[in-house]
Design an enzyme around this catalytic site. Structure first.
Site, PDB file in Angstrom:
ATOM      1  CG  HIS A 333      -1.823   1.159   1.348  1.00 49.01           C
ATOM      2  ND1 HIS A 333      -3.178   1.083   1.096  1.00 49.01           N
ATOM      3  CD2 HIS A 333      -1.584   2.454   1.699  1.00 49.01           C
ATOM      4  CE1 HIS A 333      -3.722   2.280   1.292  1.00 49.01           C
ATOM      5  NE2 HIS A 333      -2.775   3.126   1.665  1.00 49.01           N
ATOM      6  CD  GLU A 334       1.738   3.480   3.631  1.00 49.29           C
ATOM      7  OE1 GLU A 334       1.936   4.584   3.080  1.00 49.29           O
ATOM      8  OE2 GLU A 334       0.701   3.228   4.258  1.00 49.29           O
ATOM      9  CG  HIS A 337       0.188   6.100  -0.823  1.00 46.55           C
ATOM     10  ND1 HIS A 337      -0.954   6.494  -1.488  1.00 46.55           N
ATOM     11  CD2 HIS A 337      -0.223   5.653   0.400  1.00 46.55           C
ATOM     12  CE1 HIS A 337      -2.005   6.296  -0.710  1.00 46.55           C
ATOM     13  NE2 HIS A 337      -1.590   5.781   0.434  1.00 46.55           N
ATOM     14  CG  HIS A 343      -6.204   6.361   0.382  1.00 48.30           C
ATOM     15  ND1 HIS A 343      -6.212   7.235   1.443  1.00 48.30           N
ATOM     16  CD2 HIS A 343      -5.156   5.524   0.599  1.00 48.30           C
ATOM     17  CE1 HIS A 343      -5.215   6.939   2.262  1.00 48.30           C
ATOM     18  NE2 HIS A 343      -4.558   5.914   1.764  1.00 48.30           N
TER      19      HIS A 343
END
Length: 417
Positions: A333-334, A337, A343
């Site tokens: 997830h990070e 980014h 999101h």
């Protein structure tokens, strides 16, 4: 010629089913005990590696016999893979261990087109596989009978020992600096032909995480490698490859102040990467893993759209779960980014609990939504990150050469959790 091993896993007697037991991944219930047995030994005179390039395992799930095909993940480590720790007087000690005969595999279930698997064979079998929409774990029971393994559904891994409301409560990546989502892209067939990209990832283990694992460097190393093995599977649909450039453990003390304020810690870590790490270890991105409990429900934070940037290609992760899959999804997830992904907006995206959902579900998905795909394509088009377009330098052999990092620019979109 690569030799294929066929192993059968036979179900144990019924008294071994249904009771609770504590595994590395947590307390589990409703598991089946199975015993791996090799059926096809290597031909006479053949040299057996400790971990074969390909393996097959046969076992039963819910009474049905399935065959698990595994292939060694040869691209897991970079050619300069290193491990760093510190002496009592603060000197860096960097080694370049041989990783040729490593024990990490990806795979599939025979006759099931959408099946996947990520398995470690380092000490028995440990990992997960997905079949017909169900995720199963397999893990050695480490009993007096060393061949005993547990097979169970993911939902049967108890969460009561997980901290930070992971039991029955979803966690969120708090957004400190909300960024307006770029307009959705209508990709042409040509744009949908994803370029092959790769990243050299460096993982840092801070002192709190080192202490959490009872100062067991070997266990921490295997834990981190298991997570990256799963992450490689997660990013495959994007034609994006991850190679682990190294692991550094702050075993004596932290080299930055790891604060409960995630924003402050991320800034400090990113600066340390630029001023210290990049001068000695070639990497495109670094992620800090810590046992420090960040303020609120935050379990991770990263700069958005900064992959390849010499200052801001970084993220921080709270070691909030003993479940490798859950931690791999958190790191992915990070990293998403860093690759320009925002999101997911459930009203606009095709997935309610995909990788980039704003809240981490305790039954996580390993899929990126159409929104994430579009965000990533836009990042490649707009930012043109040079480091991930280079030819991937993957190997499974020892090397001691280390070169400098290739930065892109200093433009930062902001924080994203």
């Amino acid at each position: 010629m690569i030799q294929v091993l066929l192993v059968t896993i036979c179900l144990a007697a019924l008294p071994y089913q249904g009771s609770s037991i504590m595994l590395e991944s947590g307390k589990v219930n409703d598991y089946e005990v199975v015993y791996p047995q090799r059926l096809a030994p290597l031909p006479e005179g053949a040299v057996q590696q400790k971990y074969e390039d390909t393996m097959q395992y046969e076992f039963k799930v819910n009474g049905e016999t399935i065959v698990l095909h595994l292939e060694k993940n040869k691209g897991l480590f970079s050619k300069d893979y290193s491990e760093t720790h510190y002496s009592p007087d603060g000197r860096k000690i960097t080694t370049y261990p041989s990783v040729e005969d490593h024990c990490y595999y990806h795979g599939r279930i025979e006759n099931y087109e959408d099946s996947t698997a990520s398995i470690s064979a380092c000490n028995g079998l440990k990992g997960h596989f997905k079949i017909q929409g169900e995720t199963y774990f397999i893990e050695s029971l480490k009993l007096s009978d060393s061949e005993a393994h547990a097979v169970l559904k993911y939902e049967n891994v108890g969460k009561e020992d997980e901290t930070h409301q992971i039991c029955g409560v979803t966690l969120n990546w708090k957004s400190y600096d909300p960024i307006k989502r770029p307009s959705r892209l209508n990709l042409t067939p040509k744009q949908q032909t994803w370029p092959q990209t790769s990243v050299n990832l460096q993982l840092i283990v801070d002192h709190s995480m080192y202490a959490k694992y009872n100062s067991n460097s070997e266990k921490i190393t295997k834990t981190v490698q298991e997570r990256v093995n799963i992450m490689k599977e997660i990013f495959k649909p994007l034609n994006f490859d991850i190679t682990l450039s190294g692991i550094e453990m702050w075993d004596k003390k932290d080299l930055i102040t790891v604060k409960t304020a995630a924003t402050d810690t991320l800034k400090l870590f990113a600066k340390w990467r630029q001023t210290d790490l990049l001068k000695r270890i070639d990497n495109d991105n670094a992620q800090l893993q810590t046992a420090v409990d960040f303020d609120g429900e935050t379990v991770g934070l990263a700069f958005k759209s900064t992959m390849c940037d010499k200052r801001y290609s970084a993220g921080i992760i709270q070691d909030h779960s003993a479940i490798p899959l859950l931690m791999a999804v958190t790191i992915a997830h990070e990293l998403g980014h860093n690759l320009g992904m925002d999101h997911d907006d459930t009203s606009k995206c095709n997935c309610n609990v995909c990788i980039m959902a704003p809240r981490l579900n305790t039954n996580p998905s390993k899929t990126f939504s159409d929104c994430s795909n579009n965000d990533y394509q836009k990042f490649l088009t707009d930012k043109k990150p040079k480091c991930i377009h280079k030819k991937s330098l993957k190997t499974d052999t020892v090397s001691t050469s280390v070169s400098g990092n290739e930065p892109l620019d200093d433009n930062v979109d902001g924080f994203h959790a």
